[in-house]
Design an enzyme around this catalytic site. Structure first.
Site, PDB file in Angstrom:
ATOM      1  N   HIS A  87     -20.456  28.970  23.417  1.00  0.00           N
ATOM      2  CA  HIS A  87     -21.680  28.566  24.251  1.00  0.00           C
ATOM      3  C   HIS A  87     -21.760  29.382  25.555  1.00  0.00           C
ATOM      4  CE1 HIS A  87     -18.869  25.243  22.586  1.00  0.00           C
ATOM      5  NE2 HIS A  87     -20.124  24.812  22.156  1.00  0.00           N
ATOM      6  N   CYS A 109     -22.201  33.310  21.835  1.00  0.00           N
ATOM      7  CA  CYS A 109     -23.285  33.446  20.718  1.00  0.00           C
ATOM      8  C   CYS A 109     -24.479  34.625  21.249  1.00  0.00           C
ATOM      9  CB  CYS A 109     -23.861  32.297  20.101  1.00  0.00           C
ATOM     10  SG  CYS A 109     -25.395  32.891  19.072  1.00  0.00           S
ATOM     11  N   GLU A 139     -23.126  25.215  27.788  1.00  0.00           N
ATOM     12  CA  GLU A 139     -24.219  26.567  27.537  1.00  0.00           C
ATOM     13  C   GLU A 139     -24.894  26.556  28.943  1.00  0.00           C
ATOM     14  OE1 GLU A 139     -26.659  26.857  24.251  1.00  0.00           O
ATOM     15  OE2 GLU A 139     -28.121  27.584  25.421  1.00  0.00           O
ATOM     16  N   THR A 178     -30.462  27.027  24.176  1.00  0.00           N
ATOM     17  CA  THR A 178     -31.026  27.314  22.768  1.00  0.00           C
ATOM     18  C   THR A 178     -30.817  26.204  21.740  1.00  0.00           C
ATOM     19  OG1 THR A 178     -28.513  27.771  22.147  1.00  0.00           O
ATOM     20  CG2 THR A 178     -29.480  29.579  22.991  1.00  0.00           C
ATOM     21  N   CYS A 208     -33.069  28.681  19.461  1.00  0.00           N
ATOM     22  CA  CYS A 208     -32.547  29.536  18.418  1.00  0.00           C
ATOM     23  C   CYS A 208     -33.029  29.311  16.980  1.00  0.00           C
ATOM     24  CB  CYS A 208     -31.142  29.740  18.331  1.00  0.00           C
ATOM     25  SG  CYS A 208     -30.124  28.254  17.331  1.00  0.00           S
ATOM     26  N   SER A 236     -21.956  17.784  20.580  1.00  0.00           N
ATOM     27  CA  SER A 236     -22.805  18.873  19.896  1.00  0.00           C
ATOM     28  C   SER A 236     -24.101  18.584  20.122  1.00  0.00           C
ATOM     29  CB  SER A 236     -22.491  19.017  18.582  1.00  0.00           C
ATOM     30  OG  SER A 236     -23.456  19.519  17.648  1.00  0.00           O
ATOM     31  N   SER A 281     -22.431  23.418  14.251  1.00  0.00           N
ATOM     32  CA  SER A 281     -21.121  23.499  14.331  1.00  0.00           C
ATOM     33  C   SER A 281     -20.168  22.774  13.094  1.00  0.00           C
ATOM     34  CB  SER A 281     -20.597  23.050  15.849  1.00  0.00           C
ATOM     35  OG  SER A 281     -21.279  22.010  16.272  1.00  0.00           O
TER      36      SER A 281
HETATM   37  S1  SF4 Z   1     -26.859  27.125  17.411  1.00  0.00           S
HETATM   38 FE1  SF4 Z   1     -28.106  28.886  17.950  1.00  0.00          FE
HETATM   39  S2  SF4 Z   1     -27.373  29.762  19.885  1.00  0.00           S
HETATM   40 FE2  SF4 Z   1     -25.738  28.321  19.026  1.00  0.00          FE
HETATM   41  S3  SF4 Z   1     -24.259  29.500  18.260  1.00  0.00           S
HETATM   42 FE3  SF4 Z   1     -25.786  28.915  16.716  1.00  0.00          FE
HETATM   43  S4  SF4 Z   1     -27.014  30.691  16.379  1.00  0.00           S
HETATM   44 FE4  SF4 Z   1     -25.989  30.521  18.221  1.00  0.00          FE
END
Ligand code: SF4
Length: 332
Positions: A87, A109, A139, A178, A208, A236, A281
């Site tokens: 994050h 990330c 984040e 993101t 993202c 999450s 995740s």
């Molecule tokens: S959700 Fe998007 S910003 Fe978050 S770890 Fe995955 S690719 Fe990276």
């Protein structure tokens, strides 16, 4: 409850793709695993490496120790590696680790790091920075922490965007978390652009690819099913957004669950079709567990509905590149 084969009602499961692990999560988990292989145990991880209890418990069993702050690391272990979660962290965290002579590996990330860089560039250009995101999410704490306290204004809702009072309406920029809802964010951005037509937007969307693709897949599947299950953790952000997207797309039942044991079976009485997805995740093994649980009560058929291909992967930190076996493909 056991139901004989003949009495099982039919259930068509529509499996959203892409779903589950994104490239950033895959990289973060790999960093912890490789650090354990290379440096031995314990390896410390600041905050849950990704928001998934199953993943965290698996890494704990291999020797990872999770802490919320660096000062929880015992004095006789300060030479052990410490890993920052996917994050991202406020700037003060690596500075603090450096000051204590700690060896740290950054699993932030790269798409979160990109947002951090945008914040810094805007600040250098004397722009007032607005961050669209959810208060308290790690984040958001990490991104706001790229600039001195009080510099970044947090905008959570369209109402916040309407009420925001800039220092000057001429030199503004916005960035985003993101993992937001694509639709909610578009609404907030529309308000900001209407009020401040010159506001500087990200060159390339901050939400993202993984968040966007998983939401798109749910939007596609949700109108055609009686219920939607999102596999993921309550903390999450991207998983929560997937549940909301399913609900807004008209799913009568849209639930977020971590494991098969969380399923509230009365929710699924009389359904004939089920949409299934997983947050970025959540590992695929948990999706399989949920399908197996439904298969005990229903005569299931599974169809994958793919709305995008994903081929993205990210480099590992330099320190771990030598210890890598061939890169693992991201799921979905
Ligand atoms: S959700 Fe998007 S910003 Fe978050 S770890 Fe995955 S690719 Fe990276």
């Amino acid at each position: 409850m056991t139901i004989s084969e003949q009495n099982k009602p039919p259930l068509s499961i529509r499996l959203c793709a892409p779903r589950g692990f994104c490239a950033g999560v895959d990289r973060a988990i790999q960093i912890v695993e490789l650090a354990l292989e290379k440096y031995g145990r314990p390896v410390y991880v600041r905050h849950e490496i990704v928001h998934n209890k199953f993943v965290v418990d698996g890494l704990k069993a291999k020797g990872a120790v999770f802490v919320e702050e660096l000062d929880e690391i015992p004095a006789n272990d300060v030479d052990r590696p410490v890993i920052f979660s996917a994050h991202g962290v406020p700037k003060s965290v690596p500075e603090d680790a450096q000051a204590r002579n700690m060896f740290f590996l950054d699993a932030t990330c790269p798409l979160v790091s990109k947002v951090h860089k945008e914040a810094q560039i805007h600040d250098r250009r004397d722009r007032e920075v607005l961050l669209i995101g959810h208060a308290g999410h790690p984040e958001v704490i990490g991104t706001m922490g790229q600039l001195p306290e009080g510099t970044v204004a947090l905008i959570e809702t369209e109402e916040d965007a309407r009420k925001f009072e800039p220092k000057s309406d001429k030199n503004l920029a916005y960035i985003t978390q993101t993992t937001l809802s694509v639709d909610d964010t578009a609404g907030i951005v529309a308000v900001l652009k209407e009020r401040f037509p010159e506001i500087v937007a990200p060159h390339k969307e901050d939400i993202c690819y993984a968040t966007t693709n998983r939401q798109e897949a749910v939007k596609h599947v949700a109108p055609s099913v009686d219920a939607m299950v999102v596999v993921g953790a309550p903390n999450s952000s991207n998983s929560q957004r997937l549940r909301e997207v399913a609900e807004r797309a008209g799913c009568r039942v849209a639930v977020l669950i971590q494991r098969a044991s969380d399923i509230n079976w009365p929710d699924f009485d009389n359904i004939e079709s089920l949409g299934l997805t997983a947050g970025a995740s959540a590992p695929e093994t948990l999706v399989e567990e949920i399908i197996a649980a439904f298969a005990q009560r229903f005569d299931v058929t599974v169809e994958t509905v793919r709305t995008a291909e994903e081929t993205i992967s990210f480099n590992l930190p330099r320190e771990l590149r030598d210890s890598v076996s061939p890169p693992r493909a991201a799921t979905g």
